[in-house]
Structures are given as C-alpha cells and as structure tokens.
Enzyme design. Structure first.
Site, PDB file in Angstrom:
ATOM      1  CB  CYS A  71      -0.967  -0.054   1.182  1.00  0.00           C
ATOM      2  SG  CYS A  71      -2.321   1.140   1.126  1.00  0.00           S
ATOM      3  CG  ASN A  72      -0.386   5.086   1.463  1.00  0.00           C
ATOM      4  OD1 ASN A  72      -0.630   5.155   0.261  1.00  0.00           O
ATOM      5  ND2 ASN A  72      -1.195   5.593   2.367  1.00  0.00           N
TER       6      ASN A  72
END
Length: 197
Positions: A107-108
């Site tokens: 993800c991030n």
C-alpha cells in the site's frame, strides 16, 4: 532457532495488511506445519503505535534497538508514509537491501519505496501507477517496471497494493521458503476463497 521477520509499523498503520503474513509465520502456513520464523514489531520508538482501526500495539524494538540479524523487513502500509517518522525508515531499508535482506512493502509503504528510488531496478506494483507517480515524484523512474497486479516479487523486494494483502502474504512466504509452494498455495486459496465457493 527461529529467525525473526520484522514488521515495521508507523502510527495509523493498516491493521489487515500484515495480519495474514504474521499468523502464517507465527503458527505455521497450515496448522501443524513447521514454524521457522517469529514475527516482531519495529516502530520509531518503544511507545505504543495505534492502527487505523484503533488497535494499540507495543513494539518489540525501536528503530534504534532493532537487531541486524533478521530474515525479512515488512513495511506495513498506513497513513504516515509521507511523515517525518517515515523518513527515518530510509536508512533502514537501504541497509536491508545492501545486506540482501528480503523487503516487503504494501500500500502506501510501496509508494514510499518508489519515492526513495528503491523500485527503480525491480518489477513492482502499488496503489495504481498514477498514484505511485504522484506520491513518489521525480525519484521514481521505473514506470516500465510497474505491473498491474495485486502483488509483485522481484529480486528481494515484494510490493503490493492495499487490497493485495493475501497475495503479499503468499509472495513473502514463498521468498522465505516458509513451507512448500503447494502448502503456501493451499493456504492462500483457503483465505481467498473460504469454505464456501
């Protein structure tokens, strides 16, 4: 002796993104199978970190006390990967990659990897290519290496988007040789499809 896999958590980390990997390492890929690893939590300090869902996690190590002898470093996504505390992770990842450690980022955290040039020589994925390019900026120069997949492994780096936690788990378990590929695939199928199809 079991090797440690370090789960690096920042505040407002995404609860689910490392959960299936952690349980597979801590109890075995399939119940009753060999346990080769132990998951440990690393955070900026030894203070409690809070997840997006509100869980409070007490780290095993801080950035200053984390051991050098671990099997893999797992960067769990969340809301603080553009913060000053995330900048402290850069030398940790650099050291891990220089020493040939496995590094996972979801993800991030995968976008963080792009923002610091760590994805420029590997096939990879993230939360869509436009998102990665926006988040990573000019430090990211490997658009040709981007793959539209839930998770991608190349060399010793595994990346995944925020909905690819099961594929992320599978790829890291395979990299770690946590069990046979057949058992890892069976566990993935179980978590992905459940009892009822």
């Amino acid at each position: 002796m079991k090797q440690e896999v370090l789960f690096l958590l920042l505040n407002e980390y995404a609860d689910w993104e490392g959960a299936f990997l952690a349980i597979s390492l801590n109890t075995g890929v399939i119940p009753g199978s060999e346990v080769k690893y132990i998951p440990k939590v690393v955070a900026p300090t030894l203070d409690v970190v809070r997840s997006v869902g509100g869980f409070r996690t007490l780290p095993d190590y801080s950035f200053q006390t984390m051991p050098a002898g671990y099997a893999a470093l797992v960067l769990v996504g969340g809301m603080h990967w553009q913060s000053p505390e995330a900048e402290q992770v850069v030398p940790i990842v650099q050291d891990a990659l220089q020493r040939g450690k496995i590094v996972g980022a979801i993800c991030n955290a995968s976008a963080f990897m792009g923002a610091h040039g760590f994805l420029n020589d590997v096939k990879h994925t993230s939360n869509t290519l436009p998102y990665l390019k926006q988040f990573a900026g000019s430090a990211y120069t490997n658009e040709a290496g981007y793959q539209e997949k839930q998770a991608v492994s190349d060399k010793n780096i595994v990346t995944a988007n925020g909905t690819g936690h099961l594929e992320f788990t599978r790829e890291l378990l395979l990299f770690l040789h946590a069990d046979t590929p057949a058992k890892i695939d069976a566990a993935y199928d179980y978590y992905k499809n459940g009892f009822v199809r």
